[in-house]
Design a protein around this motif. Structure first.
Motif, PDB file in Angstrom:
ATOM      1  N   PRO A 189       0.825  -1.210   0.000  1.00  0.00           N
ATOM      2  CA  PRO A 189       0.000   0.000   0.000  1.00  0.00           C
ATOM      3  C   PRO A 189       0.860   1.262   0.000  1.00  0.00           C
ATOM      4  CG  PRO A 189       0.063  -0.949   2.197  1.00  0.00           C
ATOM      5  CD  PRO A 189       0.790  -1.901   1.281  1.00  0.00           C
ATOM      6  N   VAL A 190       0.405   2.262  -0.756  1.00  0.00           N
ATOM      7  CA  VAL A 190       1.109   3.533  -0.803  1.00  0.00           C
ATOM      8  C   VAL A 190       0.094   4.635  -1.094  1.00  0.00           C
ATOM      9  CG1 VAL A 190       1.734   3.425  -3.253  1.00  0.00           C
ATOM     10  CG2 VAL A 190       3.151   4.729  -1.705  1.00  0.00           C
ATOM     11  N   HIS A 191       0.245   5.732  -0.397  1.00  0.00           N
ATOM     12  CA  HIS A 191      -0.585   6.915  -0.617  1.00  0.00           C
ATOM     13  C   HIS A 191       0.221   7.872  -1.487  1.00  0.00           C
ATOM     14  CE1 HIS A 191      -3.044  10.426   0.121  1.00  0.00           C
ATOM     15  NE2 HIS A 191      -1.976  11.064   0.545  1.00  0.00           N
ATOM     16  N   VAL A 192      -0.402   8.408  -2.545  1.00  0.00           N
ATOM     17  CA  VAL A 192       0.287   9.344  -3.452  1.00  0.00           C
ATOM     18  C   VAL A 192       0.012  10.766  -2.983  1.00  0.00           C
ATOM     19  CG1 VAL A 192       0.494  10.173  -5.817  1.00  0.00           C
ATOM     20  CG2 VAL A 192       0.083   7.745  -5.380  1.00  0.00           C
ATOM     21  N   SER A 193       1.070  11.510  -2.770  1.00  0.00           N
ATOM     22  CA  SER A 193       0.959  12.903  -2.345  1.00  0.00           C
ATOM     23  C   SER A 193       1.646  13.796  -3.380  1.00  0.00           C
ATOM     24  CB  SER A 193       1.619  13.091  -0.981  1.00  0.00           C
ATOM     25  OG  SER A 193       1.519  14.424  -0.563  1.00  0.00           O
ATOM     26  N   CYS A 194       0.880  14.725  -3.934  1.00  0.00           N
ATOM     27  CA  CYS A 194       1.419  15.650  -4.929  1.00  0.00           C
ATOM     28  C   CYS A 194       1.829  16.940  -4.237  1.00  0.00           C
ATOM     29  CB  CYS A 194       0.368  15.934  -6.001  1.00  0.00           C
ATOM     30  SG  CYS A 194      -0.128  14.468  -6.898  1.00  0.00           S
ATOM     31  N   ARG A 195       3.067  17.346  -4.420  1.00  0.00           N
ATOM     32  CA  ARG A 195       3.606  18.558  -3.798  1.00  0.00           C
ATOM     33  C   ARG A 195       4.343  19.388  -4.821  1.00  0.00           C
ATOM     34  NH1 ARG A 195       4.199  17.576   1.894  1.00  0.00           N
ATOM     35  NH2 ARG A 195       2.328  16.399   2.428  1.00  0.00           N
ATOM     36  N   SER A 196       4.195  20.685  -4.729  1.00  0.00           N
ATOM     37  CA  SER A 196       4.889  21.562  -5.674  1.00  0.00           C
ATOM     38  C   SER A 196       6.407  21.524  -5.466  1.00  0.00           C
ATOM     39  CB  SER A 196       4.384  22.993  -5.548  1.00  0.00           C
ATOM     40  OG  SER A 196       4.641  23.499  -4.259  1.00  0.00           O
ATOM     41  N   ASN A 197       6.843  21.203  -4.270  1.00  0.00           N
ATOM     42  CA  ASN A 197       8.273  21.182  -3.978  1.00  0.00           C
ATOM     43  C   ASN A 197       8.824  19.765  -3.825  1.00  0.00           C
ATOM     44  OD1 ASN A 197       6.945  20.656  -1.580  1.00  0.00           O
ATOM     45  ND2 ASN A 197       8.383  21.812  -0.323  1.00  0.00           N
ATOM     46  N   ALA A 198       8.167  18.771  -4.431  1.00  0.00           N
ATOM     47  CA  ALA A 198       8.581  17.377  -4.280  1.00  0.00           C
ATOM     48  C   ALA A 198      10.034  17.157  -4.699  1.00  0.00           C
ATOM     49  CB  ALA A 198       7.659  16.464  -5.086  1.00  0.00           C
ATOM     50  N   GLU A 199      10.449  17.791  -5.778  1.00  0.00           N
ATOM     51  CA  GLU A 199      11.823  17.638  -6.257  1.00  0.00           C
ATOM     52  C   GLU A 199      12.833  18.099  -5.203  1.00  0.00           C
ATOM     53  OE1 GLU A 199      14.476  19.052 -10.125  1.00  0.00           O
ATOM     54  OE2 GLU A 199      12.438  19.781  -9.889  1.00  0.00           O
ATOM     55  N   TYR A 200      12.474  19.123  -4.452  1.00  0.00           N
ATOM     56  CA  TYR A 200      13.376  19.681  -3.442  1.00  0.00           C
ATOM     57  C   TYR A 200      13.281  18.940  -2.110  1.00  0.00           C
ATOM     58  CZ  TYR A 200      13.576  23.145  -7.060  1.00  0.00           C
ATOM     59  OH  TYR A 200      13.735  23.743  -8.273  1.00  0.00           O
ATOM     60  N   MET A 201      12.237  18.137  -1.934  1.00  0.00           N
ATOM     61  CA  MET A 201      12.091  17.305  -0.748  1.00  0.00           C
ATOM     62  C   MET A 201      12.880  16.004  -0.881  1.00  0.00           C
ATOM     63  SD  MET A 201       7.968  17.749  -0.225  1.00  0.00           S
ATOM     64  CE  MET A 201       7.815  16.408   0.926  1.00  0.00           C
ATOM     65  N   SER A 202      13.120  15.581  -2.118  1.00  0.00           N
ATOM     66  CA  SER A 202      13.766  14.306  -2.403  1.00  0.00           C
ATOM     67  C   SER A 202      15.240  14.317  -1.985  1.00  0.00           C
ATOM     68  CB  SER A 202      13.668  14.027  -3.900  1.00  0.00           C
ATOM     69  OG  SER A 202      14.451  12.915  -4.255  1.00  0.00           O
ATOM     70  N   PRO A 203      15.724  13.223  -1.424  1.00  0.00           N
ATOM     71  CA  PRO A 203      17.145  13.182  -1.027  1.00  0.00           C
ATOM     72  C   PRO A 203      18.098  13.266  -2.215  1.00  0.00           C
ATOM     73  CG  PRO A 203      16.103  11.040  -0.682  1.00  0.00           C
ATOM     74  CD  PRO A 203      15.022  11.996  -1.068  1.00  0.00           C
ATOM     75  N   SER A 204      17.665  12.818  -3.388  1.00  0.00           N
ATOM     76  CA  SER A 204      18.533  12.870  -4.572  1.00  0.00           C
ATOM     77  C   SER A 204      18.198  14.043  -5.483  1.00  0.00           C
ATOM     78  CB  SER A 204      18.401  11.570  -5.374  1.00  0.00           C
ATOM     79  OG  SER A 204      17.125  11.490  -5.967  1.00  0.00           O
ATOM     80  N   GLY A 205      17.118  14.761  -5.174  1.00  0.00           N
ATOM     81  CA  GLY A 205      16.679  15.842  -6.028  1.00  0.00           C
ATOM     82  C   GLY A 205      15.870  15.356  -7.219  1.00  0.00           C
ATOM     83  N   LYS A 206      15.514  14.064  -7.224  1.00  0.00           N
ATOM     84  CA  LYS A 206      14.739  13.489  -8.321  1.00  0.00           C
ATOM     85  C   LYS A 206      13.455  12.892  -7.766  1.00  0.00           C
ATOM     86  CE  LYS A 206      18.702  12.777 -11.138  1.00  0.00           C
ATOM     87  NZ  LYS A 206      19.469  11.982 -11.998  1.00  0.00           N
TER      88      LYS A 206
END
Length: 183
Positions: A54-71
């Motif tokens: 199970p996984v919940h999908v969350s859309c964020r405008s800053n998702a790229e900047y939240m990611s540890p790899s930037g991707k």
């Protein structure tokens, strides 16, 4: 993080079961997500569903900047954050969930080769078309990528992304290619 620390964290993560509140983060679906990011996100979602995780999908405008790899996309599972399809597949495998257990070594190697071919050639060509063709970048990619941000941040981030993609194209020798040569 050192390799030894990563291995230790992976062993700890493997001991914990997959939680019900795992979250997959991606850019805003309607306004911001680009084709390559959408494809990556759908690939991760499909993989996790095929593994019955199970996984919940969350859309964020800053998702790229939240990611540890930037991707994007990336998953937040317990106290672990893992980005991109390959590492997410390895992470789920460490937790005992795999779709390739029934394959022999040759089939597994072929599968990995095809996945790398898709990632290295098709996604690179798509990035080239989106960001290095000035018409496409001006009309589609820059406005879509920067849509959640106000001026002047929207302009700065869009040009920063375009420069990043152009640097990558330079590094792999695609900088001087025309659109016809990327086919």
């Amino acid at each position: 993080m050192s390799l030894a620390a990563e291995a230790f964290v992976s062993q700890i993560a493997a001991a914990e079961p997959w939680p019900e509140n795992a979250t997959l983060y991606q850019p805003l679906r309607e306004d911001q997500i680009l084709l390559s990011d959408c494809a990556s996100s759908l690939a991760v979602q499909a993989y996790l569903r095929m593994c019955n995780l199970p996984v919940h999908v969350s859309c964020r405008s800053n998702a790229e900047y939240m990611s540890p790899s930037g991707k994007v996309p990336f998953v937040h599972v317990g106290n672990q954050v893992v980005s991109e399809l390959g590492p997410i597949v390895q992470f789920t495998k460490a937790k005992g969930h795999s779709l390739s257990d029934g394959l022999d070594d040759v089939q597994r190697a072929e599968m990995k080769a095809y996945m790398e071919l898709v990632n290295n050639m098709l996604l690179t060509a798509e990035l080239y078309i989106q960001w290095c063709d000035d018409t496409t970048a001006t009309e589609i990619s820059r406005p879509r990528y920067s849509s959640p941000y106000s001026w002047p941040l929207n302009q700065i981030l869009a040009y920063q992304k375009q420069w990043e993609v152009r640097r990558k194209m330079n590094a792999i020798g695609w900088a001087g290619k025309s659109l016809e040569q990327t086919d």
